[in-house]
Design a protein around this motif. Structure first.
Motif, short mmCIF file in Angstrom:
data_model
loop_
_atom_site.label_atom_id
_atom_site.label_comp_id
_atom_site.label_asym_id
_atom_site.label_seq_id
_atom_site.Cartn_x
_atom_site.Cartn_y
_atom_site.Cartn_z
N LEU A 258 0.51 -0.92 -0.72
CA LEU A 258 -0.25 0.00 -0.20
C LEU A 258 1.01 1.60 0.13
CD1 LEU A 258 -3.11 1.45 0.28
CD2 LEU A 258 -2.51 0.99 2.72
N LEU A 259 1.92 0.71 0.46
CA LEU A 259 2.91 2.38 0.87
C LEU A 259 3.51 2.10 -0.46
CD1 LEU A 259 4.09 4.99 2.02
CD2 LEU A 259 5.89 2.91 3.37
N ILE A 260 4.15 1.39 -0.80
CA ILE A 260 5.17 1.89 -1.96
C ILE A 260 3.70 2.55 -3.50
CG2 ILE A 260 5.52 -0.30 -4.17
CD1 ILE A 260 7.28 -1.28 -1.85
N ALA A 261 2.36 1.74 -3.23
CA ALA A 261 1.50 1.93 -4.75
C ALA A 261 0.93 2.91 -4.39
CB ALA A 261 0.53 1.21 -4.55
N ILE A 262 1.00 3.98 -2.88
CA ILE A 262 0.70 5.49 -2.40
C ILE A 262 1.67 6.00 -3.04
CG2 ILE A 262 0.04 7.66 -1.06
CD1 ILE A 262 -1.11 5.00 0.48
N ILE A 263 3.30 6.07 -2.88
CA ILE A 263 4.31 7.08 -3.12
C ILE A 263 4.10 6.86 -5.05
CG2 ILE A 263 6.20 7.25 -3.26
CD1 ILE A 263 6.75 5.59 -0.77
N MET A 264 3.88 5.60 -5.92
CA MET A 264 4.25 5.76 -7.12
C MET A 264 2.80 6.64 -7.83
SD MET A 264 7.02 3.78 -7.18
CE MET A 264 8.01 2.75 -6.88
N VAL A 265 1.59 6.23 -7.47
CA VAL A 265 0.72 6.98 -7.55
C VAL A 265 1.12 8.46 -7.68
CG1 VAL A 265 -1.66 7.11 -7.44
CG2 VAL A 265 -1.22 4.76 -7.77
N LEU A 266 0.80 8.80 -6.45
CA LEU A 266 1.49 10.42 -6.16
C LEU A 266 2.38 10.72 -7.25
CD1 LEU A 266 0.85 10.33 -2.60
CD2 LEU A 266 -0.45 11.12 -4.12
N THR B 108 1.51 11.13 -11.27
CA THR B 108 0.21 11.54 -11.32
C THR B 108 0.14 13.16 -11.16
OG1 THR B 108 -1.15 11.24 -9.35
CG2 THR B 108 -1.54 10.24 -10.31
N GLY B 109 1.16 13.36 -10.59
CA GLY B 109 2.11 14.73 -10.35
C GLY B 109 0.65 16.01 -9.42
N ILE B 110 0.39 14.95 -9.11
CA ILE B 110 -1.25 14.78 -7.94
C ILE B 110 -0.40 16.47 -7.20
CG2 ILE B 110 -3.00 14.81 -6.83
CD1 ILE B 110 -3.00 12.92 -7.72
N VAL B 111 1.06 15.72 -6.59
CA VAL B 111 1.47 16.93 -5.06
C VAL B 111 3.20 16.53 -5.43
CG1 VAL B 111 -0.13 16.33 -3.01
CG2 VAL B 111 1.86 14.50 -3.95
N THR B 112 4.35 17.86 -5.24
CA THR B 112 4.43 18.02 -6.04
C THR B 112 5.92 15.83 -5.18
OG1 THR B 112 5.38 18.90 -4.10
CG2 THR B 112 5.02 19.79 -5.71
N ALA B 113 7.23 16.29 -5.58
CA ALA B 113 8.32 15.53 -4.81
C ALA B 113 8.37 15.40 -3.20
CB ALA B 113 9.35 15.33 -6.18
N THR B 114 8.37 16.64 -2.85
CA THR B 114 8.70 17.04 -1.27
C THR B 114 7.58 16.29 -0.59
OG1 THR B 114 9.92 18.78 -1.96
CG2 THR B 114 9.15 18.53 0.04
N GLU B 115 6.16 16.33 -1.52
CA GLU B 115 5.30 16.12 -0.66
C GLU B 115 4.88 14.54 -0.59
OE1 GLU B 115 2.34 20.80 -1.82
OE2 GLU B 115 2.73 19.07 -2.99
N VAL B 116 5.36 14.25 -1.89
CA VAL B 116 5.45 12.74 -1.19
C VAL B 116 6.26 12.51 -0.60
CG1 VAL B 116 6.02 10.89 -3.22
CG2 VAL B 116 4.63 12.61 -3.94
N ALA B 117 7.37 12.82 -0.09
CA ALA B 117 8.37 11.94 0.26
C ALA B 117 7.59 12.82 1.92
CB ALA B 117 9.06 12.74 0.90
#
Length: 428
Positions: free
Chosen positions: A225-233, A236-245
């Protein structure tokens, strides 16, 4: 005189001075040689440390590091290895393949090869040895598997590359997925080929019940689940890389708390290790930027680019030369200082030759991966040796054989650049 700082930096590294101080000291000397004015030197020293650490993009780094330590403290790496072992242990060499599987998925929650090597050395190595696997195969699989962390997002070196070259961090991270999967598959096949040629290196197999197999799969759903959330975010570019982190770090902590595996002691230890690692990285960044100020004043990079361009060499000859240099340097230097030190020279040249910056970023990381586990001073190999308490030469023997998979992957992405560029090109 303009090249004297380079010489001093090399000597400083050879005598064991930390890379951050070697870079900063050489940069200070270079700036003074060029300007002859200590006020200019003091101006750079007063400005560079603040502008370096105040860059908002760099907050991605401590977040990804903290996510890795939260994931390790929550036992997610252990769950991944056990699941892989339950499904593959009946195959000769299956535990080695399970180690590659666990390293690859843990890499999607980590991004630091040394952290992955340390964690998997305490989880996978003892289990392989308990079932009669040779030290070379066990240590080699752990060491080479840990390098997948640099390719599969989130990758800290990819973030460093993106910031240093002003390349999209999100696209860089996504670009590592296909090469990372290819490398993982080839590592799996390399393990199977090894034990086919030398069956005595993996003499035992075992089989668990079907119920236990599926039960182990249910235990890894939080990690998936954690991996899927990171990859999808990221994709899709919904949030920035910093926000993904930040989201990934919060999710890793939440999973640990919900599963009852992350207590206050573990959380405090994760924060402590994150602060220590982040401080080291930012110190190196400051030193590299001071040295970068000297490079900018000296115009050495521009001169080198002009000289190489005037030689009218085939651009692939230049790339192969850079590749060899990266591989050799990475034997002696960790991936982050290597990138910070060399990109000021190599990146302008690569862009001028018409290569894609994202493709070169992934290629650079691939070359660094190999150097980190190759003698004489592969950093990850030293981590595996120290953590698993196995002879260093046996680690090098194992990783050198397993490196065949990384070499093939590197050749493939050079011949077929779309293996790197396809996914980023489909992003918004």
């Amino acid at each position: 005189m303009v090249f004297l700082p380079f010489l001093i930096m090399v000597v400083a590294l050879l005598i064991g001075i930390p890379i951050a101080f070697a870079l900063a000291g050489s940069g200070i000397l270079g700036i003074y040689i060029i300007t002859g004015n200590w006020n200019t030197v003091l101006g750079v020293l007063g400005m560079v440390p603040f502008t370096t650490v105040a860059d908002y993009s760099f907050t991605t780094i401590p977040m990804f590091i903290l996510m890795a330590y939260f994931s390790a403290s929550s036992g997610l790496a252990t769950d991944l290895f056990k699941a892989g072992a339950n499904w593959l242990a009946h195959i000769r060499g299956g535990l080695g393949a399970a180690t590659v599987f666990a390293c690859g998925l843990f890499g999607a929650m980590s991004g630091a090869s040394t952290a992955s090597a340390s964690v998997m050395s305490t989880i996978a190595y003892p289990e392989m040895r308990r079932h009669g696997y040779s030290e070379e195969l066990s240590a080699g699989t752990v060491g080479i598997g840990a390098t997948l962390d640099l390719l599969i997002p989130p990758s800290i070196p990819m973030v460093i590359y993106g910031i240093a070259t002003q390349t999209s961090i999100a696209k860089l991270l996504i670009a590592g997925i296909v090469p990372g999967i290819i490398a993982g598959i080839l590592l799996f096949l390399t393990v199977i080929a090894w034990v086919h040629i030398r069956p005595q290196d993996a003499p035992e197999t075992y089989r668990v019940t079907r119920e236990e197999r599926w039960k182990s799969v249910t235990r890894i759903w939080p990690a998936l689940l954690l991996i899927a959330i990171i990859m999808v975010l990221l994709y899709t570019g919904i949030v920035t890389a910093t926000e993904v982190a930040a989201v990934g770090t919060f999710m890793a902590a939440l999973i640990g708390v919900v599963l009852g595996r992350l207590d206050w002691t573990g959380a405090f230890q994760a924060l402590k290790l994150t602060l220590k690692t982040s401080a080291m990285i930012f110190t190196i960044l400051i030193g590299a930027n001071i040295f970068g100020a000297y490079m900018a004043m000296s115009r050495v990079p521009q001169q080198i680019v002009s000289v190489v361009a005037d030689m009218d060499l085939n651009r692939w000859v230049v790339v192969i030369g850079i590749a060899v240099a990266y591989f050799v340097i990475s034997m002696f230097m960790d991936e982050i200082p290597l990138l910070l030190l060399t990109l000021q020279l190599t990146f302008p040249l690569i862009v001028r030759l018409g290569f894609d910056p994202i493709w070169f970023g992934v290629l650079s990381i691939m070359l660094v991966c190999m150097g980190l586990v190759f003698p004489p001073v592969g950093v990850v190999a030293f981590v595996v040796s120290a953590t698993a308490k196995v002879d260093l030469m046996k680690v090098f023997t194992g990783t050198s054989i397993m490196m065949i998979a990384l070499v093939i992957t590197t050749v493939l992405i050079m011949i077929f650049p779309q293996l790197v560029l396809w996914l980023p090109q489909t992003m918004r």
